[in-house]
Design an enzyme around this catalytic site. Sequence first.
Site, PDB file in Angstrom:
ATOM      1  CE  LYS A 273      -1.304  50.785 156.462  1.00 33.71           C
ATOM      2  NZ  LYS A 273      -2.158  51.717 155.853  1.00 33.71           N
TER       3      LYS A 273
ATOM      4  CD  GLN B 185      -5.230  52.870 157.238  1.00 29.32           C
ATOM      5  OE1 GLN B 185      -4.165  52.927 157.243  1.00 29.32           O
ATOM      6  NE2 GLN B 185      -6.115  51.599 156.486  1.00 29.32           N
TER       7      GLN B 185
ATOM      8  CG  ASP C 165      -0.998  55.717 151.700  1.00 36.04           C
ATOM      9  OD1 ASP C 165      -0.634  54.863 151.819  1.00 36.04           O
ATOM     10  OD2 ASP C 165      -1.633  56.492 152.559  1.00 36.04           O
TER      11      ASP C 165
HETATM   12  N1  GUN Z   1      -7.071  52.533 153.541  1.00 35.84           N
HETATM   13  C1  GUN Z   1      -6.918  51.173 152.998  1.00 35.84           C
HETATM   14  N2  GUN Z   1      -5.796  51.164 152.229  1.00 35.84           N
HETATM   15  C2  GUN Z   1      -5.127  52.214 152.616  1.00 35.84           C
HETATM   16  C3  GUN Z   1      -3.554  52.648 152.240  1.00 35.84           C
HETATM   17  O1  GUN Z   1      -2.895  52.027 151.404  1.00 35.84           O
HETATM   18  N3  GUN Z   1      -3.309  54.001 152.721  1.00 35.84           N
HETATM   19  C4  GUN Z   1      -4.217  54.670 153.384  1.00 35.84           C
HETATM   20  N4  GUN Z   1      -3.582  55.928 153.823  1.00 35.84           N
HETATM   21  N5  GUN Z   1      -5.452  54.246 153.781  1.00 35.84           N
HETATM   22  C5  GUN Z   1      -5.963  52.908 153.210  1.00 35.84           C
END
Ligand code: GUN
Length: 283
Positions: free
Chosen positions: A52, A96, A119
């Site tokens: 990211k 996350q 998200d």
């Molecule tokens: N953990 C696995 N995929 C994601 C996601 O798309 N967003 C977040 N915040 N955590 C994750």
Amino acid sequence: MAKIIDGKKISAAVRDGVKAEVAKLKEQGIHTCLAVIIVGDDPASKIYVANKEKACEYTGIESRKYALPAETKMEELLALIDKLNNDKTVNGILCQLPLPKGLDEKRVIEAISPQKDVDAFCHENVGKIMTGEFDFLPCTPAGIMEMLEYEGIDPAGKNCVVIGRSNIVGKPMGMLLLHKNGTVTICHSRTRDLPEVTRRADILVSAVGKANFVTADMVGDGAVVIDVGMNRDENGKLCGDVLFSEVEKKASAITPVPGGVGPMTIAVLMKNTLTAARRQNNL
Ligand code: GUN
């Protein structure tokens, strides 16, 4: 043989679009910033967060990382989110998941301001997905819709079968396919005769999290197969939910793992952060 849907190529096109728009905002004096919180040291989460950060760097979005120890208390995490909610220089906030044991993920998700919830996990944003009046879409399902559009695959009138009913992928995926006029079936662990249901799919999306779960007998001739899985096989090699070597012989199009859905998820996150910056500046 199926057409391989190239998530790397399609996501690069999305990221380039975001990069151009972020540069335009900069010319107007608007700086775009994503805050990423990671708690503990789950190795997979560290890789996701690093990817990211890389995507932010590419698109010109500032990435502010907050790496907290696994022992972090709920109050400390909520205090950080509160600070970021009130920080006008932060447009998007992502925490996350999964969080270490003892931390309440649901409370964390709801603590993030809906306007910064890139998200699209909080109740308000999830509700907006149901009615179709959304600002942000959850990154993985939205990334899959972008792939289908790029490939000229229109869900309208088609049998769309989703395996998995998670809040993050399965449920919103079904809703987005429905918004595009697909006839949607969401399957799960209690579905009776799963292969019989999946064989009727024109578009089959698997979000189960089990290596080699979708075998050729579960796929109809000419189906489009989208693999959301990120698993390790018995040799520790990264693989999806779909037994690719068998299923590609039957499908008309298929996403590989890696290089399929994964890069799209991050590209949509960049798009959502850009949308957040625009909205917060009344654009
Ligand atoms: N953990 C696995 N995929 C994601 C996601 O798309 N967003 C977040 N915040 N955590 C994750």
